[in-house]
Design an enzyme around this catalytic site. Structure first.
Site, PDB file in Angstrom:
ATOM      1  N   ARG A 155       1.079  -1.298   0.302  1.00 55.03           N
ATOM      2  CA  ARG A 155       0.174   0.039  -0.253  1.00 55.03           C
ATOM      3  C   ARG A 155       1.620   1.254  -0.125  1.00 55.03           C
ATOM      4  NH1 ARG A 155      -1.882   1.026   4.947  1.00 55.03           N
ATOM      5  NH2 ARG A 155      -1.071  -1.009   5.781  1.00 55.03           N
ATOM      6  N   TYR A 192      -1.352  -3.137  -6.778  1.00 52.13           N
ATOM      7  CA  TYR A 192      -1.394  -4.083  -5.612  1.00 52.13           C
ATOM      8  C   TYR A 192      -3.339  -3.772  -5.341  1.00 52.13           C
ATOM      9  CZ  TYR A 192      -0.441  -4.706  -0.838  1.00 52.13           C
ATOM     10  OH  TYR A 192      -0.642  -5.567   0.427  1.00 52.13           O
ATOM     11  N   SER A 204      -0.863  -3.604  10.545  1.00 49.87           N
ATOM     12  CA  SER A 204      -0.924  -4.853   9.209  1.00 49.87           C
ATOM     13  C   SER A 204       0.125  -5.329   9.374  1.00 49.87           C
ATOM     14  CB  SER A 204      -0.531  -4.010   7.909  1.00 49.87           C
ATOM     15  OG  SER A 204      -1.866  -2.837   7.382  1.00 49.87           O
ATOM     16  N   HIS A 210     -10.533  -2.920  11.740  1.00 51.72           N
ATOM     17  CA  HIS A 210      -9.140  -3.297  10.817  1.00 51.72           C
ATOM     18  C   HIS A 210      -9.363  -4.524  11.959  1.00 51.72           C
ATOM     19  CE1 HIS A 210      -5.078  -3.664   9.262  1.00 51.72           C
ATOM     20  NE2 HIS A 210      -6.008  -4.740   8.886  1.00 51.72           N
ATOM     21  N   CYS A 214       0.824  -7.901  11.410  1.00 55.38           N
ATOM     22  CA  CYS A 214       1.819  -7.691  13.526  1.00 55.38           C
ATOM     23  C   CYS A 214       0.111  -8.873  13.725  1.00 55.38           C
ATOM     24  CB  CYS A 214       0.315  -6.316  13.806  1.00 55.38           C
ATOM     25  SG  CYS A 214       2.215  -5.195  13.541  1.00 55.38           S
ATOM     26  N   ARG A 216       2.138 -12.126  -0.834  1.00 61.79           N
ATOM     27  CA  ARG A 216       0.669 -12.439  -0.469  1.00 61.79           C
ATOM     28  C   ARG A 216       0.243 -13.628  -1.549  1.00 61.79           C
ATOM     29  NH1 ARG A 216      -1.438  -9.197   4.067  1.00 61.79           N
ATOM     30  NH2 ARG A 216       0.004  -7.486   4.429  1.00 61.79           N
ATOM     31  N   ASP A 256      -9.543  -9.806   8.797  1.00 62.92           N
ATOM     32  CA  ASP A 256      -8.632  -8.544   8.024  1.00 62.92           C
ATOM     33  C   ASP A 256      -9.663  -7.676   8.479  1.00 62.92           C
ATOM     34  OD1 ASP A 256      -6.405  -7.677   7.224  1.00 62.92           O
ATOM     35  OD2 ASP A 256      -7.169  -6.220   5.431  1.00 62.92           O
ATOM     36  N   LYS A 275     -10.005  -2.560   1.214  1.00 63.27           N
ATOM     37  CA  LYS A 275      -9.197  -1.147   2.143  1.00 63.27           C
ATOM     38  C   LYS A 275     -10.126  -0.433   2.019  1.00 63.27           C
ATOM     39  CE  LYS A 275      -7.459  -3.758   5.472  1.00 63.27           C
ATOM     40  NZ  LYS A 275      -6.193  -3.974   4.506  1.00 63.27           N
TER      41      LYS A 275
HETATM   42  P1  GTP Z   1      -2.129  -8.127   7.313  1.00 69.28           P
HETATM   43  O1  GTP Z   1      -3.492  -8.553   6.180  1.00 69.28           O
HETATM   44  O2  GTP Z   1      -1.078  -7.112   7.063  1.00 69.28           O
HETATM   45  O3  GTP Z   1      -3.250  -7.475   8.049  1.00 69.28           O
HETATM   46  O4  GTP Z   1      -1.356  -8.519   8.261  1.00 69.28           O
HETATM   47  P2  GTP Z   1      -2.370  -9.848   9.711  1.00 69.28           P
HETATM   48  O5  GTP Z   1      -1.977  -9.188  10.188  1.00 69.28           O
HETATM   49  O6  GTP Z   1      -3.369 -10.442   9.378  1.00 69.28           O
HETATM   50  O7  GTP Z   1      -0.801 -10.873   9.517  1.00 69.28           O
HETATM   51  P3  GTP Z   1      -0.307 -11.961   9.790  1.00 69.28           P
HETATM   52  O8  GTP Z   1      -0.903 -12.757  10.981  1.00 69.28           O
HETATM   53  O9  GTP Z   1      -0.290 -12.501   8.712  1.00 69.28           O
HETATM   54  O10 GTP Z   1       1.044 -12.210  10.095  1.00 69.28           O
HETATM   55  C1  GTP Z   1       2.423 -11.252  10.378  1.00 69.28           C
HETATM   56  C2  GTP Z   1       3.544 -11.594  10.245  1.00 69.28           C
HETATM   57  O11 GTP Z   1       3.507 -11.359  11.996  1.00 69.28           O
HETATM   58  C3  GTP Z   1       4.212 -12.926   9.933  1.00 69.28           C
HETATM   59  O12 GTP Z   1       5.558 -12.789   9.521  1.00 69.28           O
HETATM   60  C4  GTP Z   1       4.078 -13.765  11.146  1.00 69.28           C
HETATM   61  O13 GTP Z   1       4.331 -14.866  10.946  1.00 69.28           O
HETATM   62  C5  GTP Z   1       3.769 -12.550  12.235  1.00 69.28           C
HETATM   63  N1  GTP Z   1       3.664 -13.691  13.186  1.00 69.28           N
HETATM   64  C6  GTP Z   1       1.875 -13.818  13.655  1.00 69.28           C
HETATM   65  N2  GTP Z   1       1.987 -14.227  14.328  1.00 69.28           N
HETATM   66  C7  GTP Z   1       2.940 -14.174  15.577  1.00 69.28           C
HETATM   67  C8  GTP Z   1       3.016 -14.379  16.675  1.00 69.28           C
HETATM   68  O14 GTP Z   1       2.376 -14.452  18.006  1.00 69.28           O
HETATM   69  N3  GTP Z   1       4.846 -14.343  17.212  1.00 69.28           N
HETATM   70  C9  GTP Z   1       5.333 -13.646  16.540  1.00 69.28           C
HETATM   71  N4  GTP Z   1       6.550 -13.350  16.367  1.00 69.28           N
HETATM   72  N5  GTP Z   1       5.355 -13.405  15.305  1.00 69.28           N
HETATM   73  C10 GTP Z   1       3.687 -13.674  14.854  1.00 69.28           C
HETATM   74  C1  SPV Z   2      -2.607  -4.467   5.059  1.00 75.37           C
HETATM   75  O1  SPV Z   2      -1.994  -4.017   4.687  1.00 75.37           O
HETATM   76  O2  SPV Z   2      -3.963  -4.515   6.161  1.00 75.37           O
HETATM   77  C2  SPV Z   2      -3.674  -5.530   4.448  1.00 75.37           C
HETATM   78  C3  SPV Z   2      -2.989  -6.244   2.999  1.00 75.37           C
HETATM   79  O3  SPV Z   2      -4.372  -6.553   4.982  1.00 75.37           O
HETATM   80  S1  SPV Z   2      -3.914  -4.580   2.260  1.00 75.37           S
HETATM   81  O4  SPV Z   2      -4.802  -5.192   1.310  1.00 75.37           O
HETATM   82  O5  SPV Z   2      -2.954  -4.281   1.372  1.00 75.37           O
HETATM   83  O6  SPV Z   2      -4.498  -3.377   2.533  1.00 75.37           O
HETATM   84 MN    MN Z   3      -4.776  -6.173   6.863  1.00 74.20          MN
END
Ligand code: GTP
Ligand code: SPV
Ligand code: MN
Length: 587
Positions: free
Chosen positions: A72, A200, A251, A229, A253, A373, A280, A209
């Site tokens: 983004r 993207y 994002s 979110h 996290c 992704r 999400d 979003k």
């Molecule tokens: P968006 O799609 O961008 O909104 O991301 P999200 O909030 O869904 O994050 P996602 O679950 O994809 O995790 C993002 C990164 O954080 C990945 O590389 C995971 O491996 C890492 N991660 C997720 N949960 C944990 C956790 O409990 N501990 C640690 N150390 N890393 C984590």
């Molecule tokens: C984020 O960045 O929080 C995502 C991916 O979930 S996007 O759709 O690019 O916003």
């Molecule tokens: Mn997100």
């Protein structure tokens, strides 16, 4: 060139956009398998998608994006209104009439020689009072194929729209990919979205979003609900009863990971089960029974690939085994499958990196882009909750906020009450990730994980949250804060995270049922006891995970103050909470 849609206003607008962009051809997306197959065939022939091993990964394709178009772009994302104060200091604002003119110029003839795809899409389940409809007109097959995964699309949506239903307008053109002229524009008053020079996800899959957060947050403010979110998950207890929670993390996290978590064996044996409703976005409304109900408006997962493995997120990985588009991951040329960092401990020998070049410098470069992704159908997910398509949604017992904080935030705490919980959300900080362009790892305020997604003035958004608390009264969910990312002196994560996060959910669940005790400290209510049974973790680490470092909190208060000072105003209820925190920390 023109099309006919039964809906009078949509028909007029779509034909006006056809005149403006001048495509050579127009195709209405009907949602059929046959049409999808045809588009995939064309995309593969045109080199827009690479067909993967159809035995191992049926219906799966690899997409390599323009290397400048991988995340983004917050500095190119605009909220366009009459007055700047409507967008507020946390958004990039543009004067709506001027930006409208700019859009007109950019889109003029932008589809010449190309095909315009008209995507009628719905955010939310069919037949639900939560759901809303949009059209995205795009000249990208990749966008069409991705939207078909991420949203409910096609004829069924047109039927629900009828002749006079409400809809959000959306236009997207691939343009020249010039990053300087990249525009992601939102017009909340017109309920219109324009994306230009990007392909993207978060910029151009407009249902996500752009609609479900930026435009929907404005509608939610006006209609007294919340567009957030947040992931949504269900915890089934050994007695069979289900409890639902929603959680907002910035994002990259951990939302997808928490949403699909597999509890440690001990808890599975006891009869606990976690199922997923969304990873999400959540739309939350007060239902006739007075409680806050949530739906996930999406139909698929646009998940971060790196870090996803059978061990860290079995359910996410399973979800990507069919009908999935991978973007910017590495290609294993031995068997024509995909790879990314941490998928396997040892990378396969013959890999092309995300740009399509042999991956030779494995020490200094990544095989997959850090924000690569997968776009996977939700229906693939082994732990998808039975109510995923429920028009009424599920009742939320707890709302969880969280972010990446190396030192400051405890593993988990509960807020004293709703307003204190809103304060915790409003003052949230997190270290930045690769999900947006810019520096990674700098702490910034990201209130409710909505900094890049709130479509109106952040102060009004906070006031809306306070008002929602009054509206829900004693039926409001409890609010918590978690942090999986505390690090030790070496910079390593202290908490194992992933499946082990279930231990934290279990405490949250018990608090909601009035069954666990907590201790009030300066910043919130922390657990008296958490179920660490069977976890290899020292008592020092346990203590450190909940340690409140007064000196660091003194700095944190300054940072919250600096953020609050930038806002147009801070609702009185939050000022009060902030003053109370200062007193508790500083005495
Ligand atoms: P968006 O799609 O961008 O909104 O991301 P999200 O909030 O869904 O994050 P996602 O679950 O994809 O995790 C993002 C990164 O954080 C990945 O590389 C995971 O491996 C890492 N991660 C997720 N949960 C944990 C956790 O409990 N501990 C640690 N150390 N890393 C984590
Ligand atoms: C984020 O960045 O929080 C995502 C991916 O979930 S996007 O759709 O690019 O916003
Ligand atoms: Mn997100």
């Amino acid at each position: 060139m023109n099309v006919h849609v039964k809906h009078v206003e949509a028909n007029e607008w779509i034909n006006r956009m056809i005149k403006l962009t001048k495509p050579a051809n127009v195709i209405m997306i009907d949602g059929s398998e046959k049409q999808k197959e045809q588009l995939i065939k064309e995309a593969v022939a045109a080199g827009e998608l690479l067909e993967l091993n159809q035995e191992k990964l049926p219906g799966c394709y690899l997409r390599r994006s323009d290397p400048t178009d991988v995340a983004r772009v917050e500095n190119r994302t605009f909220i366009c209104t009459e007055k700047e104060i409507e967008a507020g200091p946390t958004n990039k604002w543009a004067y709506a009439p001027s930006m409208n003119t700019k859009m007109y110029e950019l889109f003029h003839n932008s589809m010449e020689g190309k095909t315009m795809y008209i995507i009628p899409y719905m955010m939310g389940p069919y037949g639900s009072p939560f759901s809303k409809i949009g059209f995205e007109l795009t000249d990208s097959r990749y966008v069409v194929l991705s939207m078909l995964i991420m949203a409910r699309c096609g004829n069924k949506v047109l039927e629900e729209l009828g002749e006079d239903g409400e809809f959000v307008k959306g236009l997207h053109s691939v343009g020249t990919m010039d990053p300087e002229e990249r525009y992601i524009c939102h017009f909340p008053d017109e309920k219109a979205i324009y994306s230009f020079n990007s392909e993207y996800g978060g910029n151009v899959l407009q249902g996500k979003k752009c609609f479900s957060l930026r435009i929907a947050s404005v509608i939610a403010r006006d209609e007294m609900w919340l567009a957030e979110h947040m992931l949504i998950l269900a915890i089934k207890k050994p007695d069979g009863q289900k409890v639902y929670v929603a959680a907002a993390f910035p994002s990259a996290c951990g939302k997808t990971n928490l949403a699909m978590l597999v509890p440690p064996k001990k808890f599975l044996d006891e009869g606990y089960e976690v199922t997923t409703l969304g990873d999400d976005i959540a739309w939350l409304r007060k239902a006739p029974d007075g409680r806050l109900y949530a739906i996930n408006p999406e139909y698929g997962f646009f998940g971060v690939a790196p870090g996803t493995s059978a061990k860290s997120n079995f359910n996410a990985l399973e979800s990507t085994k069919k009908g999935t588009i991978f973007t910017n991951v590495a290609l294993n040329t031995d068997d024509n499958t995909v790879w990314w960092e941490s998928l396997t401990k040892i990378p396969p020998e013959n890999l092309l990196d995300w740009k399509g070049n042999p991956w030779t410098d494995r020490e200094n470069t990544k095989g997959a882009h850090p924000n690569s992704r997968f776009t996977a159908p939700a229906e693939n997910c082994p732990c998808l909750d039975e109510d995923f398509n429920s028009p009424t949604g599920v009742p939320i017992s707890a709302i969880i906020f969280g972010g990446r904080r190396a030192k400051i935030m405890p593993l988990v705490m509960e807020s004293f009450d709703w307003n204190h919980g809103v304060f915790l959300g409003s003052s949230m900080g997190s270290e930045t990730t690769a999900a947006t362009t810019g520096q990674v790892g700098v702490t910034r305020r990201d209130p409710m994980a909505m900094l890049p997604f709130c479509g109106y003035n952040m102060s009004d958004y906070f006031a809306h949250w306070i008002e929602m608390g009054e509206y829900l009264g004693d039926k409001a969910p409890k609010i918590f804060n978690v942090n999986w990312f505390r690090t030790d002196d070496d910079g390593s994560f202290m908490w194992p995270g992933f499946g082990e996060n279930f231990r934290v959910l279990k405490w949250i669940l018990a608090r909601c049922e009035g069954k666990a005790s907590g201790v009030e400290c300066e910043i919130g209510i922390i657990p008296e006891e958490i179920d660490f049974d069977g976890l290899d973790i020292t008592s020092e680490v346990k203590a450190e995970l909940f340690n409140v470092d007064k000196e660091r909190w003194d700095v944190e208060i300054e940072e919250i103050q600096a953020f609050y000072d930038k806002l147009d105003y801070v609702p009185e209820a939050l000022e009060k909470e902030f003053e109370a925190l200062k007193k508790r920390v500083r005495g």
